[in-house]
Design a protein around this motif. Structure first.
Motif, PDB file in Angstrom:
ATOM      1  N   GLN A  88       0.834  -1.189   0.000  1.00  0.00           N
ATOM      2  CA  GLN A  88       0.000   0.000   0.000  1.00  0.00           C
ATOM      3  C   GLN A  88       0.872   1.244   0.000  1.00  0.00           C
ATOM      4  OE1 GLN A  88      -2.273  -0.905   3.536  1.00  0.00           O
ATOM      5  NE2 GLN A  88      -4.044  -1.636   2.364  1.00  0.00           N
ATOM      6  N   LEU A  89       0.391   2.266  -0.671  1.00  0.00           N
ATOM      7  CA  LEU A  89       1.042   3.574  -0.694  1.00  0.00           C
ATOM      8  C   LEU A  89       0.068   4.577  -0.111  1.00  0.00           C
ATOM      9  CD1 LEU A  89       2.957   5.206  -3.654  1.00  0.00           C
ATOM     10  CD2 LEU A  89       1.075   6.442  -2.553  1.00  0.00           C
ATOM     11  N   ALA A  90       0.566   5.421   0.779  1.00  0.00           N
ATOM     12  CA  ALA A  90      -0.277   6.446   1.401  1.00  0.00           C
ATOM     13  C   ALA A  90       0.292   7.829   1.104  1.00  0.00           C
ATOM     14  CB  ALA A  90      -0.356   6.222   2.911  1.00  0.00           C
ATOM     15  N   LEU A  91      -0.566   8.729   0.670  1.00  0.00           N
ATOM     16  CA  LEU A  91      -0.205  10.138   0.559  1.00  0.00           C
ATOM     17  C   LEU A  91      -0.820  10.838   1.758  1.00  0.00           C
ATOM     18  CD1 LEU A  91       1.005  12.568  -0.925  1.00  0.00           C
ATOM     19  CD2 LEU A  91      -1.148  12.728  -2.211  1.00  0.00           C
ATOM     20  N   VAL A  92       0.039  11.287   2.674  1.00  0.00           N
ATOM     21  CA  VAL A  92      -0.423  11.842   3.950  1.00  0.00           C
ATOM     22  C   VAL A  92      -1.143  13.166   3.706  1.00  0.00           C
ATOM     23  CG1 VAL A  92       0.259  12.562   6.253  1.00  0.00           C
ATOM     24  CG2 VAL A  92       1.527  10.721   5.105  1.00  0.00           C
ATOM     25  N   GLN A  93      -2.299  13.309   4.357  1.00  0.00           N
ATOM     26  CA  GLN A  93      -3.111  14.518   4.279  1.00  0.00           C
ATOM     27  C   GLN A  93      -3.150  15.222   5.633  1.00  0.00           C
ATOM     28  OE1 GLN A  93      -5.018  15.042   0.946  1.00  0.00           O
ATOM     29  NE2 GLN A  93      -3.126  13.851   0.748  1.00  0.00           N
ATOM     30  N   GLU A  94      -3.766  16.376   5.677  1.00  0.00           N
ATOM     31  CA  GLU A  94      -3.978  17.081   6.931  1.00  0.00           C
ATOM     32  C   GLU A  94      -5.005  16.330   7.779  1.00  0.00           C
ATOM     33  OE1 GLU A  94      -2.415  19.742   7.901  1.00  0.00           O
ATOM     34  OE2 GLU A  94      -1.544  20.604   6.070  1.00  0.00           O
ATOM     35  N   GLY A  95      -4.974  16.579   9.081  1.00  0.00           N
ATOM     36  CA  GLY A  95      -6.012  16.097   9.977  1.00  0.00           C
ATOM     37  C   GLY A  95      -6.013  14.606  10.226  1.00  0.00           C
ATOM     38  N   GLY A  96      -4.843  13.966  10.169  1.00  0.00           N
ATOM     39  CA  GLY A  96      -4.766  12.545  10.472  1.00  0.00           C
ATOM     40  C   GLY A  96      -5.410  11.651   9.432  1.00  0.00           C
ATOM     41  N   ARG A  97      -5.361  12.062   8.170  1.00  0.00           N
ATOM     42  CA  ARG A  97      -5.934  11.288   7.090  1.00  0.00           C
ATOM     43  C   ARG A  97      -4.865  11.020   6.028  1.00  0.00           C
ATOM     44  NH1 ARG A  97     -10.310   8.921   8.606  1.00  0.00           N
ATOM     45  NH2 ARG A  97     -11.087   8.800   6.458  1.00  0.00           N
ATOM     46  N   ALA A  98      -5.146  10.063   5.143  1.00  0.00           N
ATOM     47  CA  ALA A  98      -4.255   9.768   4.024  1.00  0.00           C
ATOM     48  C   ALA A  98      -5.083   9.221   2.870  1.00  0.00           C
ATOM     49  CB  ALA A  98      -3.181   8.758   4.423  1.00  0.00           C
ATOM     50  N   ILE A  99      -4.611   9.459   1.657  1.00  0.00           N
ATOM     51  CA  ILE A  99      -5.176   8.798   0.484  1.00  0.00           C
ATOM     52  C   ILE A  99      -4.337   7.553   0.254  1.00  0.00           C
ATOM     53  CG2 ILE A  99      -5.720   8.981  -1.965  1.00  0.00           C
ATOM     54  CD1 ILE A  99      -5.797  12.031  -1.553  1.00  0.00           C
ATOM     55  N   GLN A 100      -4.985   6.403   0.244  1.00  0.00           N
ATOM     56  CA  GLN A 100      -4.292   5.120   0.155  1.00  0.00           C
ATOM     57  C   GLN A 100      -4.544   4.461  -1.197  1.00  0.00           C
ATOM     58  OE1 GLN A 100      -4.306   2.173   3.594  1.00  0.00           O
ATOM     59  NE2 GLN A 100      -5.681   1.156   2.152  1.00  0.00           N
ATOM     60  N   TYR A 101      -3.478   3.880  -1.762  1.00  0.00           N
ATOM     61  CA  TYR A 101      -3.544   3.193  -3.045  1.00  0.00           C
ATOM     62  C   TYR A 101      -2.914   1.810  -2.894  1.00  0.00           C
ATOM     63  CZ  TYR A 101      -3.459   8.152  -4.608  1.00  0.00           C
ATOM     64  OH  TYR A 101      -3.664   9.509  -4.779  1.00  0.00           O
ATOM     65  N   GLY A 102      -3.428   0.832  -3.614  1.00  0.00           N
ATOM     66  CA  GLY A 102      -2.761  -0.461  -3.696  1.00  0.00           C
ATOM     67  C   GLY A 102      -1.611  -0.402  -4.681  1.00  0.00           C
ATOM     68  N   VAL A 103      -0.544  -1.159  -4.392  1.00  0.00           N
ATOM     69  CA  VAL A 103       0.640  -1.157  -5.262  1.00  0.00           C
ATOM     70  C   VAL A 103       1.172  -2.581  -5.421  1.00  0.00           C
ATOM     71  CG1 VAL A 103       1.315   1.189  -4.592  1.00  0.00           C
ATOM     72  CG2 VAL A 103       2.242  -0.752  -3.319  1.00  0.00           C
ATOM     73  N   GLY A 104       1.984  -2.770  -6.431  1.00  0.00           N
ATOM     74  CA  GLY A 104       2.805  -3.963  -6.563  1.00  0.00           C
ATOM     75  C   GLY A 104       4.229  -3.600  -6.186  1.00  0.00           C
ATOM     76  N   VAL A 105       4.945  -4.519  -5.543  1.00  0.00           N
ATOM     77  CA  VAL A 105       6.289  -4.226  -5.032  1.00  0.00           C
ATOM     78  C   VAL A 105       7.254  -5.328  -5.453  1.00  0.00           C
ATOM     79  CG1 VAL A 105       5.366  -2.939  -3.063  1.00  0.00           C
ATOM     80  CG2 VAL A 105       5.843  -5.385  -2.816  1.00  0.00           C
ATOM     81  N   GLY A 106       8.528  -5.134  -5.135  1.00  0.00           N
ATOM     82  CA  GLY A 106       9.555  -6.102  -5.489  1.00  0.00           C
ATOM     83  C   GLY A 106       9.520  -7.330  -4.592  1.00  0.00           C
ATOM     84  N   LYS A 107       9.950  -8.457  -5.148  1.00  0.00           N
ATOM     85  CA  LYS A 107      10.006  -9.672  -4.345  1.00  0.00           C
ATOM     86  C   LYS A 107      11.108  -9.558  -3.299  1.00  0.00           C
ATOM     87  CE  LYS A 107      13.113 -12.427  -7.269  1.00  0.00           C
ATOM     88  NZ  LYS A 107      13.263 -13.673  -8.046  1.00  0.00           N
ATOM     89  N   LEU A 108      11.109 -10.460  -2.341  1.00  0.00           N
ATOM     90  CA  LEU A 108      12.073 -10.433  -1.249  1.00  0.00           C
ATOM     91  C   LEU A 108      13.487 -10.387  -1.795  1.00  0.00           C
ATOM     92  CD1 LEU A 108      12.327 -10.584   1.842  1.00  0.00           C
ATOM     93  CD2 LEU A 108      12.560 -13.048   1.616  1.00  0.00           C
TER      94      LEU A 108
END
Length: 218
Positions: A88-108
């Motif tokens: 997950q990726l979060a773009l931090v917002q004001e007031g204790g909120r964030a816009i969250q997106y699902g992501v694909g990431v690298g393997k271990l």
């Protein structure tokens, strides 16, 4: 879509070994997803110079759909926080909120983590293989113009540490079934419509924190 499917399979072997931009999928069931690729798309979103293919997000686990969530972390508003383990990726917002997106990431072993900044941004960016990629696969395409066939998708955010390019990107993908999966290379990939949304929200200079684990939702 058929031409893109052939091109994606040609690129797969060279890209799956390297922690570089334009990573390709080794997600469980990904070949089945490739065989039914058209079923993932429900239309297009107008964009220039190419329209953005829109994904049927009902196919995604709800936690990987774009949404606003509570944020309990210490990062300042405007910071991008990527949780590798949660995909997950979060773009931090004001007031204790964030816009969250699902992501694909690298393997271990391939996922990059650390702190960086967005040094530049690209719209339908071109992709060029590294010399290492070419040495591993001399028949690989030597360049790929921006477009729906391009592994970087509709937008890319280029991550730097100081003046040094990390070679890792936050970028779109033409493999929507890979969202929520551990990928073969270390870049952070998003649905094309999500990277377009994020791209419009963040300026050059944005702080990016890529980490493993840790709660950021209250």
């Amino acid at each position: 879509m058929t031409a893109r499917l052939s091109n994606s399979r040609t690129l797969l072997a060279a890209l799956c070994l390297l922690p570089l931009a334009a990573c390709k999928s080794t997600a469980p069931g990904s070949m089945a997803a490739l065989d039914d690729e058209s079923a993932w798309y429900i239309g297009t979103m107008p964009d220039k110079p190419h329209d953005v293919p829109l994904v049927d997000t009902s196919r995604l686990d709800p936690k990987y759909r774009r949404q606003e969530v509570a944020y309990a972390g210490p990062e300042a508003p405007g910071t991008i926080v990527v949780d590798i383990d949660k995909r997950q990726l979060a773009l931090v917002q004001e007031g204790g909120r964030a816009i969250q997106y699902g992501v694909g990431v690298g393997k271990l072993g391939f996922s990059w983590k650390g702190e960086a900044r967005v040094a530049r941004k690209g719209v339908w960016p071109d992709w060029t293989p590294t010399t290492t990629m070419v040495s591993l696969n001399p028949d690989i395409d030597r360049s790929r113009k921006g477009g729906v066939d391009n592994p970087l998708g509709a937008r890319a955010l280029y991550l730097y540490q100081g003046s040094r390019d990390t070679l890792f990107r936050i970028h779109g993908t033409n493999e929507p079934w890979s969202i929520g999966e551990q990928m073969s290379s270390g870049c952070v990939r998003m649905l094309n419509e999500d990277i377009v949304d994020l791209y419009e929200r963040v300026p050059v200079g944005t702080r990016v924190l890529v980490k493993r684990g840790g709660k950021y939702r209250a």
